[in-house]
Design a protein around this motif. Structure first.
Motif, PDB file in Angstrom:
ATOM      1  N   GLY A  26       0.786  -1.246   0.000  1.00 22.51           N
ATOM      2  CA  GLY A  26       0.000   0.000   0.000  1.00 22.51           C
ATOM      3  C   GLY A  26       0.806   1.278   0.000  1.00 22.51           C
ATOM      4  N   TYR A  27       2.119   1.192  -0.200  1.00 21.59           N
ATOM      5  CA  TYR A  27       2.935   2.414  -0.270  1.00 21.59           C
ATOM      6  C   TYR A  27       2.707   3.143  -1.587  1.00 21.59           C
ATOM      7  CZ  TYR A  27       5.904   1.366   3.749  1.00 21.59           C
ATOM      8  OH  TYR A  27       6.374   1.129   5.009  1.00 21.59           O
ATOM      9  N   ASP A  28       2.884   4.443  -1.577  1.00 17.87           N
ATOM     10  CA  ASP A  28       3.135   5.198  -2.795  1.00 17.87           C
ATOM     11  C   ASP A  28       4.637   5.152  -2.994  1.00 17.87           C
ATOM     12  OD1 ASP A  28       0.497   5.940  -3.097  1.00 17.87           O
ATOM     13  OD2 ASP A  28       0.735   7.755  -1.891  1.00 17.87           O
ATOM     14  N   ILE A  29       5.074   4.963  -4.245  1.00 20.49           N
ATOM     15  CA  ILE A  29       6.527   4.864  -4.425  1.00 20.49           C
ATOM     16  C   ILE A  29       7.049   5.809  -5.506  1.00 20.49           C
ATOM     17  CG2 ILE A  29       6.545   2.442  -3.691  1.00 20.49           C
ATOM     18  CD1 ILE A  29       7.339   1.793  -6.651  1.00 20.49           C
ATOM     19  N   VAL A  30       8.299   6.223  -5.309  1.00 19.72           N
ATOM     20  CA  VAL A  30       9.034   6.935  -6.345  1.00 19.72           C
ATOM     21  C   VAL A  30      10.126   5.973  -6.803  1.00 19.72           C
ATOM     22  CG1 VAL A  30      10.448   8.946  -6.912  1.00 19.72           C
ATOM     23  CG2 VAL A  30       8.577   9.154  -5.265  1.00 19.72           C
ATOM     24  N   ALA A  31      10.022   5.522  -8.053  1.00 21.43           N
ATOM     25  CA  ALA A  31      10.928   4.485  -8.576  1.00 21.43           C
ATOM     26  C   ALA A  31      11.971   5.149  -9.472  1.00 21.43           C
ATOM     27  CB  ALA A  31      10.135   3.445  -9.357  1.00 21.43           C
ATOM     28  N   VAL A  32      13.247   5.029  -9.066  1.00 26.39           N
ATOM     29  CA  VAL A  32      14.328   5.718  -9.779  1.00 26.39           C
ATOM     30  C   VAL A  32      15.293   4.709 -10.413  1.00 26.39           C
ATOM     31  CG1 VAL A  32      16.217   7.388  -9.553  1.00 26.39           C
ATOM     32  CG2 VAL A  32      14.241   7.521  -8.003  1.00 26.39           C
ATOM     33  N   ALA A  33      15.655   4.925 -11.654  1.00 21.72           N
ATOM     34  CA  ALA A  33      16.707   4.163 -12.349  1.00 21.72           C
ATOM     35  C   ALA A  33      16.895   4.820 -13.707  1.00 21.72           C
ATOM     36  CB  ALA A  33      16.321   2.696 -12.507  1.00 21.72           C
ATOM     37  N   ARG A  34      17.870   4.320 -14.492  1.00 18.80           N
ATOM     38  CA  ARG A  34      18.087   4.949 -15.799  1.00 18.80           C
ATOM     39  C   ARG A  34      17.169   4.404 -16.870  1.00 18.80           C
ATOM     40  NH1 ARG A  34      24.265   3.431 -15.853  1.00 18.80           N
ATOM     41  NH2 ARG A  34      23.213   1.596 -15.041  1.00 18.80           N
ATOM     42  N   ASP A  50      -1.547   5.033 -10.069  1.00 15.62           N
ATOM     43  CA  ASP A  50      -1.412   6.373  -9.479  1.00 15.62           C
ATOM     44  C   ASP A  50      -0.507   6.358  -8.247  1.00 15.62           C
ATOM     45  OD1 ASP A  50      -3.264   4.865  -8.089  1.00 15.62           O
ATOM     46  OD2 ASP A  50      -4.244   6.647  -7.265  1.00 15.62           O
ATOM     47  N   ALA A  51      -0.115   5.169  -7.789  1.00 16.07           N
ATOM     48  CA  ALA A  51       0.758   5.075  -6.613  1.00 16.07           C
ATOM     49  C   ALA A  51       2.229   5.115  -6.997  1.00 16.07           C
ATOM     50  CB  ALA A  51       0.452   3.788  -5.853  1.00 16.07           C
ATOM     51  N   ILE A  52       2.537   5.219  -8.297  1.00 14.13           N
ATOM     52  CA  ILE A  52       3.946   5.170  -8.731  1.00 14.13           C
ATOM     53  C   ILE A  52       4.341   6.434  -9.468  1.00 14.13           C
ATOM     54  CG2 ILE A  52       5.686   3.848  -9.963  1.00 14.13           C
ATOM     55  CD1 ILE A  52       3.862   1.508 -10.056  1.00 14.13           C
ATOM     56  N   GLU A  53       5.437   7.021  -9.014  1.00  9.99           N
ATOM     57  CA  GLU A  53       6.086   8.079  -9.793  1.00  9.99           C
ATOM     58  C   GLU A  53       7.372   7.462 -10.326  1.00  9.99           C
ATOM     59  OE1 GLU A  53       5.095  11.144 -10.370  1.00  9.99           O
ATOM     60  OE2 GLU A  53       6.891  12.223 -10.958  1.00  9.99           O
ATOM     61  N   THR A  54       7.513   7.377 -11.638  1.00 10.67           N
ATOM     62  CA  THR A  54       8.759   6.836 -12.177  1.00 10.67           C
ATOM     63  C   THR A  54       9.676   7.990 -12.548  1.00 10.67           C
ATOM     64  OG1 THR A  54       7.835   6.731 -14.395  1.00 10.67           O
ATOM     65  CG2 THR A  54       7.694   4.740 -13.089  1.00 10.67           C
ATOM     66  N   LEU A  55      10.938   7.842 -12.220  1.00 13.36           N
ATOM     67  CA  LEU A  55      11.891   8.929 -12.446  1.00 13.36           C
ATOM     68  C   LEU A  55      13.135   8.367 -13.130  1.00 13.36           C
ATOM     69  CD1 LEU A  55      11.858  11.913 -11.765  1.00 13.36           C
ATOM     70  CD2 LEU A  55      12.939  11.389  -9.596  1.00 13.36           C
TER      71      LEU A  55
END
Ligand SMILES: NC(=O)c1ccc[n+]([C@@H]2O[C@H](COP(=O)([O-])OP(=O)(O)OC[C@H]3O[C@@H](n4cnc5c(N)ncnc54)[C@H](OP(=O)(O)O)[C@@H]3O)[C@@H](O)[C@H]2O)c1
Length: 369
Positions: A26-34, A50-55
């Motif tokens: 149930g977390y909202d996550i910010v997922a970072v990688a290249r 909507d729970a994921i921000e990809t960066l």
């Protein structure tokens, strides 16, 4: 309200497993990688998109940690947990490493995770949050042939202890993770065989240990306790341990893969490359539209330290930009050269189809990178 977790290295291996476990809890996550396609794939797998921000971001770029924190706060308003899982292992003798190879190890495993902690500090104080640093057995028993990897892991292990003591008074937990050998592409990417499957834990096991450590606010995670124990014994007898890991590379998984064994007759293998690295090679024209648009400005951007990651985040904002706003956001107190570069970058992005000129020095974002 859902809690927010930032995960670096979320496109593969341990980071990806942590991202999945966090979403399931149930977390909202910010997922970072290249590698953006892998992040998109991760986001597409989940109903709660909507729970994921990809960066898509290279942590070797200056300013990347600040961008990550800004993106997390803009999207979710809070930061509860940070898991620093991005990493690459090096190959070769430590005395033979180039400056950029040395820089990569310390930037990725030490500087970027600590800078991320620093940038997120006020937000973590507000949530009495938790930060995970992923170490390795080689932090205590260095393995020859891994460049500066062992030294960087020893540094982050030490730094985690300092941070834990310093941040306790703010209610922030700093957790050091010894994952043991894990069945990921990590070692194979660098041309090593990696640990035998029988001894390598699935990344999910490490992810589950990390999620449990959040619930219990644990300071240390040993995902494969018997391996940590063996390393502890090795640390007590350093000469013996060095002799063993040198004589039996299979213990640390450092035997070279047959296809990458270097002989006089066979040239060194082509390293795995990423879009940014491809773009840096002058002889190959870039196929990435962003690199193509910014290509002529690459040297000036490098000289003035305007990172590609900053531009990517800018294009994520999907708003109208002005030269002044962008220059302020990037440089704080921009000088003449910095303003001129921002102007030229905005023009190049317009020519490249990422922005649309709206008149009065305004640019509308019409395409993300
Ligand atoms: N696997 C093991 O046996 C083992 C053992 C001990 C410790 N560890 C540690 O565990 C952590 C995770 O390893 P893993 O096994 O999960 O490795 P992995 O499967 O190779 O994944 C590494 C992750 O780091 C990301 N990454 C690499 N360079 C990056 C950069 N410059 N900027 C942003 N992201 C970057 C990669 O994404 P992109 O390529 O898309 O950028 C990928 O998501 C590392 O710190 C490693 O040192 C692993």
């Amino acid at each position: 309200m859902a809690r927010t977790m930032i995960i670096t290295g979320a496109s593969a291996g341990i980071g990806r497993a942590v991202a999945i476990a966090a979403l399931e809890q149930g977390y909202d996550i910010v997922a970072v990688a290249r590698r953006q396609p892998l992040l998109d794939e991760l986001a597409a797998t989940f109903a709660r998109a909507d729970a994921i921000e990809t960066l898509p971001l290279d942590l070797l770029e200056p300013g990347a940690p600040a961008l990550i924190v800004a993106a997390a706060l803009r999207r979710f308003g809070t930061i509860d947990v940070i898991v620093n899982a991005a990493g690459v292992v090096a190959a070769g003798g430590i005395a033979e490493q180039s400056d950029s190879a040395l820089h990569e190890q310390f930037q990725l495993h030490v500087v970027a995770p600590l800078a991320l902690l620093r940038e997120a500090l006020p937000a973590l104080q507000a949530t009495r949050g938790q930060v995970f640093f992923i170490g390795s057995g080689v932090a205590r028993v260095p393995v020859p042939g891994l460049g500066a990897y062992s030294a960087a892991k020893a540094a982050i292990r030490n730094a985690a202890r300092s941070a834990r003591t310093e941040l306790r008074r703010y209610g922030i937990i700093v957790t050091y993770v010894d994952p043991g050998a894990v069945d990921t592409e990590f070692m194979r990417r660098a041309g090593f065989a990696g640990a035998h499957k029988r001894f390598a834990a699935p990344p999910k096991r490490v992810a589950d240990s990390i999620l449990r450590a959040v619930q219990r606010r644990k300071a240390v995670v040993n995902a494969s306790p018997w391996q940590t124990f063996a390393v502890g014994v090795g640390a007590l007898f350093p000469s013996l341990a060095q002799a063993v890991v040198t004589r039996f590379p299979a213990i640390a998984g450092t035997q070279r893969l047959p296809s990458t064994k270097m002989t006089a007759a066979s040239p060194p293998p082509e390293p795995l490359t990423y879009p940014a690295e491809e773009a840096a090679r002058p002889e190959k024209p870039s196929r990435d539209p962003l690199d193509a648009a910014l290509g002529p400005l690459a040297r000036r951007m490098e000289r003035l330290k305007l990172s590609r990651g900053f531009i990517i985040a800018l294009l994520e904002s999907k708003t109208t930009l002005t030269m002044e706003d962008v220059a302020l956001r990037w440089a704080g107190m921009p000088n003449k050269n910095e303003r001129a570069l921002v102007h030229d970058v905005l023009e190049a992005l317009s020519d490249g189809g990422f922005l649309e000129r709206c008149g009065d020095g305004r640019y509308a974002v019409v395409r993300t990178a």
